[in-house]
Write an enzyme that holds these catalytic residues in place. Structure first.
Site, PDB file in Angstrom:
ATOM      1  N   ASP A 168       0.861  -1.177   0.000  1.00  0.00           N
ATOM      2  CA  ASP A 168       0.000   0.000   0.000  1.00  0.00           C
ATOM      3  C   ASP A 168       0.901   1.231   0.000  1.00  0.00           C
ATOM      4  O   ASP A 168       1.721   1.401   0.895  1.00  0.00           O
ATOM      5  CB  ASP A 168      -0.893  -0.009   1.251  1.00  0.00           C
ATOM      6  CG  ASP A 168      -1.845   1.180   1.270  1.00  0.00           C
ATOM      7  OD1 ASP A 168      -2.585   1.366   0.286  1.00  0.00           O
ATOM      8  OD2 ASP A 168      -1.831   1.928   2.266  1.00  0.00           O
ATOM      9  N   GLU A 252      -1.323  -1.306  -5.790  1.00  0.00           N
ATOM     10  CA  GLU A 252      -2.558  -0.729  -6.295  1.00  0.00           C
ATOM     11  C   GLU A 252      -2.229   0.095  -7.529  1.00  0.00           C
ATOM     12  O   GLU A 252      -1.228   0.801  -7.560  1.00  0.00           O
ATOM     13  CB  GLU A 252      -3.164   0.179  -5.228  1.00  0.00           C
ATOM     14  CG  GLU A 252      -4.551  -0.218  -4.835  1.00  0.00           C
ATOM     15  CD  GLU A 252      -5.074   0.631  -3.687  1.00  0.00           C
ATOM     16  OE1 GLU A 252      -6.277   0.804  -3.620  1.00  0.00           O
ATOM     17  OE2 GLU A 252      -4.274   1.115  -2.867  1.00  0.00           O
ATOM     18  N   ASP A 332      -3.418   0.784   7.196  1.00  0.00           N
ATOM     19  CA  ASP A 332      -2.571   0.610   6.021  1.00  0.00           C
ATOM     20  C   ASP A 332      -2.183  -0.857   5.803  1.00  0.00           C
ATOM     21  O   ASP A 332      -2.144  -1.335   4.671  1.00  0.00           O
ATOM     22  CB  ASP A 332      -1.301   1.471   6.148  1.00  0.00           C
ATOM     23  CG  ASP A 332      -1.656   2.952   6.246  1.00  0.00           C
ATOM     24  OD1 ASP A 332      -2.604   3.375   5.562  1.00  0.00           O
ATOM     25  OD2 ASP A 332      -0.981   3.671   7.013  1.00  0.00           O
TER      26      ASP A 332
END
Ligand code: ZN
Length: 386
Positions: A168, A252, A332
């Site tokens: 992340d 991502e 997170d």
């Protein structure tokens, strides 16, 4: 000298386009702006430069035009490509490229021989893994010279490991891994911001066109370059470590360009995610690891990575939360775990077959004269200080 070819070439093409003429073929253009021009007294200096360099500048222009035309006709996917711009010898960054045809040569004494330039002393940062197909000499905005070689490198797979990781990319940390590791953001740009701000104020007080202004421009460029260099080094170390320790890496697919337009822009660019993700991608390809970007619309920070329940949006200030299933989540790390799960699922959906990645373009900054022109086979990035 070399950049003027591109200017001439761009101008000839632009005139032809405005006059409704057919697209000048590469051969015609080359004849018009190189062969014929050399015979005129005001352009005879072109003979002082290796012809390959001139042809390379034109070749880059041709690729830039093709990208532009396929972009406006909709044949090219992705962002719209702007028409080639004129280059100026006042541009801060200059580059010339020599291909194998130009007979550049690495001498036994460690020097680099360039046609019509001479033997240059090179501070090699590491040995070349194979014979290079081309070399680009770059003068950056800070006035430093680099030689960047394109080397078609054989893949160099690492022994397989079991671990897989989701990453992340956040604002509180540069990266949070699904295994719970948090990597602090090195805010190089902010730390150096005060110095930069002072240099920029100095610059703004200098008179336009003055020598003092020129000196101040170089100082600002140097300060920027130092920050960029240390950030790149740090990202190289981190990405190498992550690729070494994990068989599969998922991130991502952040729309960094879009984010860059919000007020988070400064943090986003400080963090330099795009460059980091690109490093992960090409290192994974070379080292036989799986790399994938997961669907960017997944609500990774709202979904419980234990039970899969979507628990509603949470403001950035909420750093941890408890799901009704009883799981306590660090915001997170939970997101990174969801990215890992999504990456695994998406990889399996791809028919269960691991598709070999297509040849990757060389990292932007490190090859080619025009960034858009760079579509080489997978190349080893290597920048060598001259
Ligand atoms: Zn839950």
């Amino acid at each position: 000298m070399y950049w003027r070819r591109t200017v001439k070439g761009a101008r000839a093409r632009q005139r032809a386009r405005e006059a409704g003429e057919a697209f000048l073929s590469d051969g015609d253009l080359s004849k018009r702006v190189i062969t014929q021009a050399k015979q005129t007294p005001e352009r005879d200096w072109l003979g002082e430069v290796s012809a390959v360099v001139l042809q390379q500048a034109l070749a880059d222009l041709n690729v830039a035009y093709r990208n532009f035309f396929t972009s406006i006709s909709g044949k090219r996917q992705g962002r719209k490509v702007a028409p080639p711009r004129f280059r100026s010898r006042k541009d801060n960054r200059q580059a010339i490229r020599f291909t194998a045809n130009a007979r550049f040569k690495m001498l036994d004494n460690g020097r680099l021989r360039l046609p019509k330039i001479g033997d240059l002393a090179v501070r090699w940062s590491r040995p070349l893994p194979a014979a290079p197909t081309s070399v680009t000499v770059i003068r950056d905005a800070a006035g430093r010279y680099f030689a960047s070689f394109v080397v078609v490198a054989a893949d160099d797979p690492l022994p397989a490991v079991d671990a897989e990781v989701g990453i992340d990319l956040g604002l509180t940390h540069f990266a949070v891994l699904s295994n719970g590791k948090k990597v602090a953001a090195p805010k190089f740009l902010r730390r150096a911001a005060r110095k930069l701000r002072r240099l920029q104020q100095d610059l703004s007080r200098k008179q336009r066109g003055s020598n003092n202004r020129k000196k101040a421009v170089v100082k600002v460029a140097r300060a920027h370059a130092r920050v960029a260099d240390s950030r790149r080094d740090w990202q190289h170390q981190l990405s190498t470590r992550i690729i070494r320790d994990n068989q599969a890496v998922y991130v991502e697919d952040l729309c960094v360009v879009g984010l860059g337009r919000t007020r988070l822009a400064k943090s986003v660019h400080d963090a330099g995610w795009a460059q980091f993700v690109q490093m992960l991608e090409y290192k994974a390809a070379r080292r036989g690891r799986t790399f994938a970007k997961t669907n960017r619309f997944l609500p990774t920070s709202q979904t419980c990575s234990t039970c899969g329940r979507i628990d509603g949006s949470k403001p950035l200030s909420v750093r941890s939360w408890t799901c009704p299933c009883g799981a306590v989540h660090d915001r997170d790390v939970n997101a990174a775990r969801n990215i890992l799960a999504a990456g695994r699922a998406e990889s399996l959906n791809a028919c269960g077959a691991q598709v070999r990645p297509a040849p990757l373009p060389a990292p932007r900054r490190e090859a080619g004269i025009r960034p858009d022109a760079v579509r080489s086979t997978r190349s080893v990035e290597g920048i060598f200080a001259l």
